[in-house]
Design a protein around this motif. Structure first.
Motif, PDB file in Angstrom:
ATOM      1  N   SER A  80       0.830  -1.210   0.000  1.00 23.11           N
ATOM      2  CA  SER A  80       0.000   0.000   0.000  1.00 23.11           C
ATOM      3  C   SER A  80       0.859   1.253   0.000  1.00 23.11           C
ATOM      4  N   HIS A  81       1.924   1.231   0.800  1.00 24.38           N
ATOM      5  CA  HIS A  81       2.818   2.385   0.844  1.00 24.38           C
ATOM      6  C   HIS A  81       3.477   2.607  -0.522  1.00 24.38           C
ATOM      7  N   ALA A  82       3.934   1.540  -1.141  1.00 19.78           N
ATOM      8  CA  ALA A  82       4.571   1.653  -2.454  1.00 19.78           C
ATOM      9  C   ALA A  82       3.577   2.156  -3.501  1.00 19.78           C
ATOM     10  N   LEU A  83       2.329   1.693  -3.433  1.00 24.41           N
ATOM     11  CA  LEU A  83       1.315   2.151  -4.388  1.00 24.41           C
ATOM     12  C   LEU A  83       0.961   3.622  -4.174  1.00 24.41           C
ATOM     13  N   GLU A  84       1.058   4.104  -2.944  1.00 25.35           N
ATOM     14  CA  GLU A  84       0.863   5.536  -2.689  1.00 25.35           C
ATOM     15  C   GLU A  84       1.963   6.349  -3.362  1.00 25.35           C
ATOM     16  N   GLN A  85       3.185   5.853  -3.301  1.00 23.17           N
ATOM     17  CA  GLN A  85       4.302   6.534  -3.966  1.00 23.17           C
ATOM     18  C   GLN A  85       4.138   6.486  -5.485  1.00 23.17           C
ATOM     19  N   VAL A  86       3.674   5.361  -5.991  1.00 20.56           N
ATOM     20  CA  VAL A  86       3.402   5.230  -7.424  1.00 20.56           C
ATOM     21  C   VAL A  86       2.346   6.254  -7.836  1.00 20.56           C
ATOM     22  N   ASN A  87       1.314   6.372  -7.035  1.00 22.70           N
ATOM     23  CA  ASN A  87       0.242   7.324  -7.319  1.00 22.70           C
ATOM     24  C   ASN A  87       0.789   8.756  -7.384  1.00 22.70           C
ATOM     25  N   ALA A  88       1.671   9.103  -6.457  1.00 28.83           N
ATOM     26  CA  ALA A  88       2.273  10.442  -6.449  1.00 28.83           C
ATOM     27  C   ALA A  88       3.067  10.689  -7.732  1.00 28.83           C
ATOM     28  N   LEU A  89       3.779   9.679  -8.203  1.00 29.51           N
ATOM     29  CA  LEU A  89       4.528   9.823  -9.455  1.00 29.51           C
ATOM     30  C   LEU A  89       3.579   9.970 -10.637  1.00 29.51           C
ATOM     31  N   LEU A  90       2.541   9.164 -10.674  1.00 30.20           N
ATOM     32  CA  LEU A  90       1.590   9.223 -11.790  1.00 30.20           C
ATOM     33  C   LEU A  90       0.961  10.606 -11.918  1.00 30.20           C
ATOM     34  N   LYS A  91       0.729  11.271 -10.804  1.00 28.94           N
ATOM     35  CA  LYS A  91       0.132  12.611 -10.827  1.00 28.94           C
ATOM     36  C   LYS A  91       1.030  13.632 -11.529  1.00 28.94           C
ATOM     37  N   ARG A  92       2.302  13.312 -11.648  1.00 26.00           N
ATOM     38  CA  ARG A  92       3.257  14.243 -12.253  1.00 26.00           C
ATOM     39  C   ARG A  92       3.492  13.978 -13.746  1.00 26.00           C
ATOM     40  N   LEU A  93       2.977  12.881 -14.250  1.00 23.78           N
ATOM     41  CA  LEU A  93       3.209  12.525 -15.653  1.00 23.78           C
ATOM     42  C   LEU A  93       2.277  13.293 -16.586  1.00 23.78           C
ATOM     43  N   SER A  94       2.771  13.563 -17.773  1.00 23.87           N
ATOM     44  CA  SER A  94       1.947  14.166 -18.812  1.00 23.87           C
ATOM     45  C   SER A  94       0.963  13.127 -19.339  1.00 23.87           C
ATOM     46  N   GLY A  95      -0.052  13.588 -20.043  1.00 23.42           N
ATOM     47  CA  GLY A  95      -1.146  12.723 -20.454  1.00 23.42           C
ATOM     48  C   GLY A  95      -0.740  11.488 -21.230  1.00 23.42           C
ATOM     49  N   VAL A 120      -5.037   2.192  -7.355  1.00 21.87           N
ATOM     50  CA  VAL A 120      -4.240   3.419  -7.454  1.00 21.87           C
ATOM     51  C   VAL A 120      -5.201   4.554  -7.809  1.00 21.87           C
ATOM     52  N   SER A 121      -5.335   5.523  -6.922  1.00 25.71           N
ATOM     53  CA  SER A 121      -6.392   6.536  -7.078  1.00 25.71           C
ATOM     54  C   SER A 121      -6.293   7.333  -8.375  1.00 25.71           C
ATOM     55  N   GLU A 122      -5.099   7.624  -8.832  1.00 23.17           N
ATOM     56  CA  GLU A 122      -4.953   8.374 -10.096  1.00 23.17           C
ATOM     57  C   GLU A 122      -5.504   7.562 -11.266  1.00 23.17           C
TER      58      GLU A 122
END
Length: 139
Positions: A56-71, A92-94
């Motif tokens: 879960s912690h790793a997926l939260e970090q993944v989610n944070a990275l995904l929020k920064r990616l272009s479309g 993953v919420s994103e």
């Protein structure tokens, strides 16, 4: 194939998803984003196999990275996650937000496609030509 897998299969592969998320990275960030995505996708099987709460912690970090990616790279990530484990789209919420966006946009696209609009226009024309009181002519 589970219900989640069937529902998500191809969700990010159609034209609607491409239109929604087809924006390219700014030139200064394109290479950085691509490199980050490549590393993320390579490490994803290891993340998925971790026990809770590390997963879960790793997926939260993944989610944070995904929020920064272009479309375009976000869409590429969603497709990769879908291939590796379709349940990740929900976890993953994103990606879950993307799923909702694509799903609702598909509904709008179906409503506004030329055939649907032609049927709607025909129904309106037919309605205008009915006698007062409807089809039976009753007042």
């Amino acid at each position: 194939m589970s219900g989640v897998e069937r529902e998500i299969h191809g969700l990010f592969a159609d034209g609607v998803a491409s239109v929604l998320y087809g924006t390219q990275s700014p030139l200064g960030r394109a290479q950085i984003e691509r490199s980050a995505l490549r590393k993320l996708v390579a490490g994803l099987p290891q993340i998925v196999s971790q026990p809770e709460p590390a997963r879960s912690h790793a997926l939260e970090q993944v989610n944070a990275l995904l929020k920064r990616l272009s479309g375009d790279l976000l869409l590429e990530a969603a497709r990769a996650f879908q291939e590796i484990d379709p349940k990740l789209i929900i976890e993953v919420s994103e990606l879950a937000a993307m799923r909702e966006h694509v799903t609702s946009s598909r509904s709008w696209a179906a409503l506004f496609n030329p055939n649907s609009l032609a049927r709607l226009a025909a129904a309106i024309r037919d309605e205008r030509t009915l006698p007062p009181g409807g089809e039976t002519g009753e007042l």
